[in-house]
Scaffold this active site. Structure first.
Site, PDB file in Angstrom:
ATOM      1  N   ASP A  34       0.842  -1.198   0.000  1.00 46.12           N
ATOM      2  CA  ASP A  34       0.000   0.000   0.000  1.00 46.12           C
ATOM      3  C   ASP A  34       0.876   1.246   0.000  1.00 46.12           C
ATOM      4  OD1 ASP A  34      -1.933   2.126   0.857  1.00 46.12           O
ATOM      5  OD2 ASP A  34      -3.278   0.402   0.977  1.00 46.12           O
ATOM      6  N   ALA A  81      -6.363   1.642  -5.543  1.00 43.24           N
ATOM      7  CA  ALA A  81      -6.920   2.582  -6.524  1.00 43.24           C
ATOM      8  C   ALA A  81      -7.156   3.921  -5.866  1.00 43.24           C
ATOM      9  CB  ALA A  81      -8.262   2.056  -7.062  1.00 43.24           C
ATOM     10  N   THR A 122     -15.566  -2.032 -10.495  1.00 42.10           N
ATOM     11  CA  THR A 122     -16.781  -1.369 -10.026  1.00 42.10           C
ATOM     12  C   THR A 122     -17.921  -1.491 -11.035  1.00 42.10           C
ATOM     13  OG1 THR A 122     -17.671   0.824  -9.518  1.00 42.10           O
ATOM     14  CG2 THR A 122     -15.802   0.771 -10.990  1.00 42.10           C
ATOM     15  N   ASP A 123     -19.145  -1.389 -10.533  1.00 44.21           N
ATOM     16  CA  ASP A 123     -20.307  -1.381 -11.436  1.00 44.21           C
ATOM     17  C   ASP A 123     -20.384  -0.091 -12.251  1.00 44.21           C
ATOM     18  OD1 ASP A 123     -21.036   0.344  -9.366  1.00 44.21           O
ATOM     19  OD2 ASP A 123     -22.931  -0.656  -8.900  1.00 44.21           O
ATOM     20  N   GLU A 124     -19.610   0.921 -11.828  1.00 45.61           N
ATOM     21  CA  GLU A 124     -19.694   2.221 -12.514  1.00 45.61           C
ATOM     22  C   GLU A 124     -19.198   2.169 -13.948  1.00 45.61           C
ATOM     23  OE1 GLU A 124     -18.184   5.604 -10.538  1.00 45.61           O
ATOM     24  OE2 GLU A 124     -18.903   4.960  -8.588  1.00 45.61           O
ATOM     25  N   TYR A 149     -13.060   8.834 -12.622  1.00 43.61           N
ATOM     26  CA  TYR A 149     -12.818   7.607 -11.836  1.00 43.61           C
ATOM     27  C   TYR A 149     -13.323   6.382 -12.588  1.00 43.61           C
ATOM     28  CZ  TYR A 149     -13.979   3.856  -8.574  1.00 43.61           C
ATOM     29  OH  TYR A 149     -14.126   2.619  -7.985  1.00 43.61           O
ATOM     30  N   LYS A 153     -11.284   3.116 -14.193  1.00 39.16           N
ATOM     31  CA  LYS A 153     -11.523   1.708 -13.819  1.00 39.16           C
ATOM     32  C   LYS A 153     -11.890   0.896 -15.071  1.00 39.16           C
ATOM     33  CE  LYS A 153     -11.469   0.105 -10.206  1.00 39.16           C
ATOM     34  NZ  LYS A 153     -10.375  -0.462  -9.384  1.00 39.16           N
TER      35      LYS A 153
HETATM   36  P1  NAD Z   1      -9.975   3.113  -0.623  1.00 41.10           P
HETATM   37  O1  NAD Z   1      -9.816   4.452  -1.237  1.00 41.10           O
HETATM   38  O2  NAD Z   1     -10.579   3.001   0.732  1.00 41.10           O
HETATM   39  O3  NAD Z   1      -8.538   2.395  -0.537  1.00 41.10           O
HETATM   40  C1  NAD Z   1      -7.628   2.420  -1.601  1.00 41.10           C
HETATM   41  C2  NAD Z   1      -6.276   1.972  -1.069  1.00 41.10           C
HETATM   42  O4  NAD Z   1      -5.340   1.953  -2.164  1.00 41.10           O
HETATM   43  C3  NAD Z   1      -5.686   2.892  -0.001  1.00 41.10           C
HETATM   44  O5  NAD Z   1      -5.187   2.139   1.077  1.00 41.10           O
HETATM   45  C4  NAD Z   1      -4.561   3.638  -0.725  1.00 41.10           C
HETATM   46  O6  NAD Z   1      -3.481   4.026   0.132  1.00 41.10           O
HETATM   47  C5  NAD Z   1      -4.128   2.581  -1.733  1.00 41.10           C
HETATM   48  N1  NAD Z   1      -3.466   3.168  -2.900  1.00 41.10           N
HETATM   49  C6  NAD Z   1      -3.882   4.224  -3.636  1.00 41.10           C
HETATM   50  N2  NAD Z   1      -2.994   4.488  -4.630  1.00 41.10           N
HETATM   51  C7  NAD Z   1      -2.014   3.557  -4.522  1.00 41.10           C
HETATM   52  C8  NAD Z   1      -0.830   3.283  -5.260  1.00 41.10           C
HETATM   53  N3  NAD Z   1      -0.479   4.029  -6.319  1.00 41.10           N
HETATM   54  N4  NAD Z   1      -0.054   2.226  -4.895  1.00 41.10           N
HETATM   55  C9  NAD Z   1      -0.389   1.478  -3.819  1.00 41.10           C
HETATM   56  N5  NAD Z   1      -1.494   1.694  -3.069  1.00 41.10           N
HETATM   57  C10 NAD Z   1      -2.301   2.719  -3.422  1.00 41.10           C
HETATM   58  O7  NAD Z   1     -10.757   2.235  -1.684  1.00 41.10           O
HETATM   59  P2  NAD Z   1     -11.882   1.108  -1.460  1.00 41.10           P
HETATM   60  O8  NAD Z   1     -13.198   1.740  -1.332  1.00 41.10           O
HETATM   61  O9  NAD Z   1     -11.399   0.147  -0.435  1.00 41.10           O
HETATM   62  O10 NAD Z   1     -11.835   0.403  -2.903  1.00 41.10           O
HETATM   63  C11 NAD Z   1     -10.916  -0.660  -3.163  1.00 41.10           C
HETATM   64  C12 NAD Z   1     -11.107  -1.132  -4.590  1.00 41.10           C
HETATM   65  O11 NAD Z   1     -12.452  -1.559  -4.772  1.00 41.10           O
HETATM   66  C13 NAD Z   1     -10.864  -0.044  -5.634  1.00 41.10           C
HETATM   67  O12 NAD Z   1     -10.203  -0.632  -6.728  1.00 41.10           O
HETATM   68  C14 NAD Z   1     -12.261   0.407  -6.026  1.00 41.10           C
HETATM   69  O13 NAD Z   1     -12.282   0.872  -7.350  1.00 41.10           O
HETATM   70  C15 NAD Z   1     -13.040  -0.884  -5.875  1.00 41.10           C
HETATM   71  N6  NAD Z   1     -14.474  -0.762  -5.545  1.00 41.10           N
HETATM   72  C16 NAD Z   1     -14.866  -0.033  -4.469  1.00 41.10           C
HETATM   73  C17 NAD Z   1     -16.218   0.001  -4.131  1.00 41.10           C
HETATM   74  C18 NAD Z   1     -16.716   0.781  -2.934  1.00 41.10           C
HETATM   75  O14 NAD Z   1     -17.914   0.897  -2.755  1.00 41.10           O
HETATM   76  N7  NAD Z   1     -15.866   1.301  -2.096  1.00 41.10           N
HETATM   77  C19 NAD Z   1     -17.147  -0.708  -4.907  1.00 41.10           C
HETATM   78  C20 NAD Z   1     -16.697  -1.432  -6.014  1.00 41.10           C
HETATM   79  C21 NAD Z   1     -15.350  -1.476  -6.317  1.00 41.10           C
HETATM   80  O1  DAU Z   2     -20.685   1.770  -7.313  1.00 41.38           O
HETATM   81  C1  DAU Z   2     -19.432   1.461  -6.807  1.00 41.38           C
HETATM   82  C2  DAU Z   2     -18.706   2.738  -6.416  1.00 41.38           C
HETATM   83  O2  DAU Z   2     -19.324   3.200  -5.224  1.00 41.38           O
HETATM   84  C3  DAU Z   2     -17.214   2.531  -6.186  1.00 41.38           C
HETATM   85  O3  DAU Z   2     -16.605   2.145  -7.381  1.00 41.38           O
HETATM   86  C4  DAU Z   2     -16.555   3.817  -5.668  1.00 41.38           C
HETATM   87  O4  DAU Z   2     -15.190   3.573  -5.353  1.00 41.38           O
HETATM   88  C5  DAU Z   2     -17.286   4.236  -4.405  1.00 41.38           C
HETATM   89  O5  DAU Z   2     -16.771   5.470  -3.941  1.00 41.38           O
HETATM   90  C6  DAU Z   2     -18.785   4.382  -4.681  1.00 41.38           C
HETATM   91  O6  DAU Z   2     -19.013   5.494  -5.602  1.00 41.38           O
HETATM   92  P1  DAU Z   2     -20.208   6.538  -5.367  1.00 41.38           P
HETATM   93  O7  DAU Z   2     -19.837   7.797  -6.054  1.00 41.38           O
HETATM   94  O8  DAU Z   2     -21.525   5.925  -5.654  1.00 41.38           O
HETATM   95  O9  DAU Z   2     -20.070   6.689  -3.738  1.00 41.38           O
HETATM   96  P2  DAU Z   2     -20.224   7.957  -2.786  1.00 41.38           P
HETATM   97  O10 DAU Z   2     -20.254   7.432  -1.387  1.00 41.38           O
HETATM   98  O11 DAU Z   2     -19.246   9.031  -3.103  1.00 41.38           O
HETATM   99  O12 DAU Z   2     -21.672   8.523  -3.139  1.00 41.38           O
HETATM  100  C7  DAU Z   2     -22.832   7.703  -3.004  1.00 41.38           C
HETATM  101  C8  DAU Z   2     -24.024   8.541  -3.454  1.00 41.38           C
HETATM  102  O13 DAU Z   2     -24.220   9.591  -2.507  1.00 41.38           O
HETATM  103  C9  DAU Z   2     -23.835   9.225  -4.792  1.00 41.38           C
HETATM  104  O14 DAU Z   2     -25.077   9.268  -5.465  1.00 41.38           O
HETATM  105  C10 DAU Z   2     -23.394  10.638  -4.426  1.00 41.38           C
HETATM  106  C11 DAU Z   2     -24.122  10.882  -3.133  1.00 41.38           C
HETATM  107  N1  DAU Z   2     -23.444  11.763  -2.157  1.00 41.38           N
HETATM  108  C12 DAU Z   2     -22.159  11.457  -1.815  1.00 41.38           C
HETATM  109  C13 DAU Z   2     -21.491  12.240  -0.906  1.00 41.38           C
HETATM  110  C14 DAU Z   2     -20.059  11.926  -0.519  1.00 41.38           C
HETATM  111  C15 DAU Z   2     -24.121  12.819  -1.598  1.00 41.38           C
HETATM  112  O15 DAU Z   2     -25.303  13.074  -1.891  1.00 41.38           O
HETATM  113  N2  DAU Z   2     -23.450  13.580  -0.673  1.00 41.38           N
HETATM  114  C16 DAU Z   2     -22.163  13.351  -0.315  1.00 41.38           C
HETATM  115  O16 DAU Z   2     -21.598  14.117   0.512  1.00 41.38           O
END
Ligand code: NAD
Ligand code: DAU
Length: 342
Positions: A34, A81, A122-124, A149, A153
Site C-alpha cells: 500500500d 486505486a 466497479t459497477d460504474e 474515476y 476503472k
Molecule cells: P480506498 O480508497 O478506501 O482504498 C484504496 C487503497 O489503495 C488505499 O489504502 C490507498 O493508500 C491505496 N493506494 C492508492 N494508490 C495507490 C498506489 N499508487 N499504490 C499502492 N497503493 C495505493 O478504496 P476502497 O473503497 O477500499 O476500494 C478498493 C477497490 O475496490 C478499488 O479498486 C475500487 O475501485 C473498488 N471498488 C470499491 C467500491 C466501494 O464501494 N468502495 C465498490 C466497487 C469497487
Molecule cells: O458503485 C461502486 C462505487 O461506489 C465505487 O466504485 C466507488 O469507489 C465508491 O466510492 C462508490 O461510488 P459513489 O460515487 O456511488 O459513492 P459515494 O459514497 O461518493 O456517493 C454515493 C451517493 O451519494 C452518490 O449518489 C453521491 C451521493 N453523495 C455522496 C457524498 C459523498 C451525496 O449526496 N453527498 C455526499 O456528501
C-alpha cells in the site's frame, strides 16, 4: 503455504479482506502492499500476525519494486486505486496514474512471473440506469463510464482482458456495487452521514437525493472475491451486488433515525440534511444483476441491509477515535509503530 500479494490493503475493502482471509485461512502468507495515500490507514491493518503478514509501503506504479516483491506469489488480489468520484472530478490525474498505469505495471509483473491475478472493479464502468429502467447491469452490458474515476476503472478492466487474451495471463475481474461497513473513509456517503451527524454538522445531499445505489455489506464482497479468485474461471468477469437498491435520501434518513433513537439526541434530526449542488455528471442509478456469480459459484449477498447498517453504525460509534484520526489525517502514530523497522 499459499502466498498472496494484496494491493491497497490499508483502504476500506482491502483491509476488511485481509482480516477476512486471515480468519478463514489461518495458514496463508500475505504481502500487503500500500502506498498509504490519504485513504490508506495503517490502523486498519494494525496488530496482524507478523509471522504471516508482511507490510510493504510502496506504489503499484513502481515497476522496480514490483519486480522485487511479485516473484514467489501464488496470486495478486488488486484493490489499490484512487476510489472517490468527487476527487476524480476535481483532479483526474492521480486516477489515470494509479488506476490505469498502476494496473498496467501489476499486470506486467504478474505476466512475467506467472502469478494469478484478480482485479477488483466497479459497477460504474457500465454507466448509469434510469430510475424506471427494468434492466440491470449484466456482465455483457456495454461499458459507458461517466466520471474520470469510472473511466479509469473501465480502462484498467480492459487492460486485464487484453493481458488474458494476448499473453494467456490467468486473471479474473469482479465488478461490484457500492460497499458499506467498517473502516470506510468518511469522504464516502455512509460514513460521512454518521460522522457529520455525530458532530452536529450539515449532511450534504447532492441534487434531489433520488440517485440510487445498490448497497452491499463489505464482508459479502470479501466472500465473493474469495470465491472468484479461488474458483472463478480465468478470463471471466463476475458482477457482484446486494439486491439492495436505495435512494440516497432513504439512506440518510435511515441513519439519522437510528442515531437519534440510539443516542437519544434531538440534535440528530432531518434538519441536518442540506441539499447542495449536484455532482458533475452524477450517475442516476446503479443496479447489478448478480445471477452469474450465483449460478456459477453459489454466491449471494447474505447480509440484509437492515442488519448491515446496524453493524456499520455500531462500528463507527465504537471507533470514534478511528474517525477522528482519519478526518484529521493524524495516524502518524500507527505508521511509526508499523514501519519503524522496515
Ligand atoms: P480506498 O480508497 O478506501 O482504498 C484504496 C487503497 O489503495 C488505499 O489504502 C490507498 O493508500 C491505496 N493506494 C492508492 N494508490 C495507490 C498506489 N499508487 N499504490 C499502492 N497503493 C495505493 O478504496 P476502497 O473503497 O477500499 O476500494 C478498493 C477497490 O475496490 C478499488 O479498486 C475500487 O475501485 C473498488 N471498488 C470499491 C467500491 C466501494 O464501494 N468502495 C465498490 C466497487 C469497487
Ligand atoms: O458503485 C461502486 C462505487 O461506489 C465505487 O466504485 C466507488 O469507489 C465508491 O466510492 C462508490 O461510488 P459513489 O460515487 O456511488 O459513492 P459515494 O459514497 O461518493 O456517493 C454515493 C451517493 O451519494 C452518490 O449518489 C453521491 C451521493 N453523495 C455522496 C457524498 C459523498 C451525496 O449526496 N453527498 C455526499 O456528501
Amino acid at each position: 503455504m499459499k502466498k498472496y500479494l494484496i494491493t491497497g490493503c490499508a483502504g476500506f475493502i482491502g483491509s476488511n479482506f485481509v482480516h477476512y482471509m486471515l480468519k478463514k485461512y489461518p495458514e496463508i502468507l500475505l504481502v500487503n502492499l500500500d502506498k498509504l495515500t490519504y485513504a490508506g490507514n495503517p490502523q486498519n491493518i494494525a496488530g496482524l500476525p507478523q509471522s504471516q503478514v508482511e507490510l510493504v509501503q510502496g506504489d503499484i506504479c513502481d515497476a522496480a519494486l514490483l519486480e522485487r516483491i511479485v516473484p514467489g506469489h501464488d496470486s495478486i488480489v488488486h484493490f489499490a486505486a484512487e476510489s472517490h468520484n468527487d476527487n476524480s472530478i476535481a483532479n483526474p490525474e492521480p486516477f489515470i496514474t494509479t488506476n490505469v498505469e498502476g494496473t498496467f505495471h501489476l499486470l506486467e509483473a504478474a505476466r512475467k512471473h506467472d502469478v494469478r491475478f484478480h482485479h477488483i472493479s466497479t459497477d460504474e464502468v457500465y454507466g448509469d440506469l434510469a430510475l424506471d429502467d427494468p434492466c440491470k447491469f449484466t456482465e455483457s452490458t456495454p461499458y459507458k463510464p461517466s466520471s474520470p474515476y469510472s473511466a479509469s476503472k473501465a480502462a484498467s478492466d480492459q487492460l486485464v482482458r487484453a493481458w488474458v487474451r494476448t499473453y494467456g495471463l490467468r486473471a479474473t475481474i469482479s465488478n461490484c456495487s457500492n460497499n458499506y461497513g467498517p473502516k470506510q473513509h468518511p469522504e464516502k456517503l455512509i460514513p460521512k452521514i454518521v460522522s457529520n451527524a455525530l458532530a452536529g454538522k450539515e449532511i450534504p445531499i447532492y441534487g434531489d437525493g433520488k440517485n440510487v445505489r445498490d448497497w452491499l455489506y463489505v464482508l459479502d464482497h470479501c466472500k465473493a472475491i474469495d470465491l472468484i479468485f479461488h474458483r472463478g474461471r480465468s478470463g471471466e468477469t463476475y458482477n457482484v451486488g446486494g439486491h439492495n437498491e436505495r435512494p440516497n435520501i432513504f439512506i440518510v434518513k435511515t441513519i439519522i433515525e437510528q442515531l437519534h433513537d440510539r443516542l437519544k439526541d434531538d440534535g440528530i434530526s432531518e434538519e441536518l440534511i442540506k441539499h447542495v449542488a449536484d455532482r458533475l455528471g452524477h450517475d442516476r442509478r446503479y443496479g447489478i444483476d448478480p445471477t452469474k456469480i450465483k449460478n456459477d459459484l453459489g454466491w449471494y449477498p447474505e447480509t440484509p441491509f437492515e442488519k448491515g447498517i446496524v453493524l456499520t453504525i455500531d462500528w463507527y460509534l465504537d471507533h470514534e477515535e478511528w474517525m477522528e484520526h482519519i478526518t484529521s489525517g493524524n495516524y502518524q502514530k500507527y505508521y511509526e509503530e508499523m514501519y519503524k523497522n522496515k
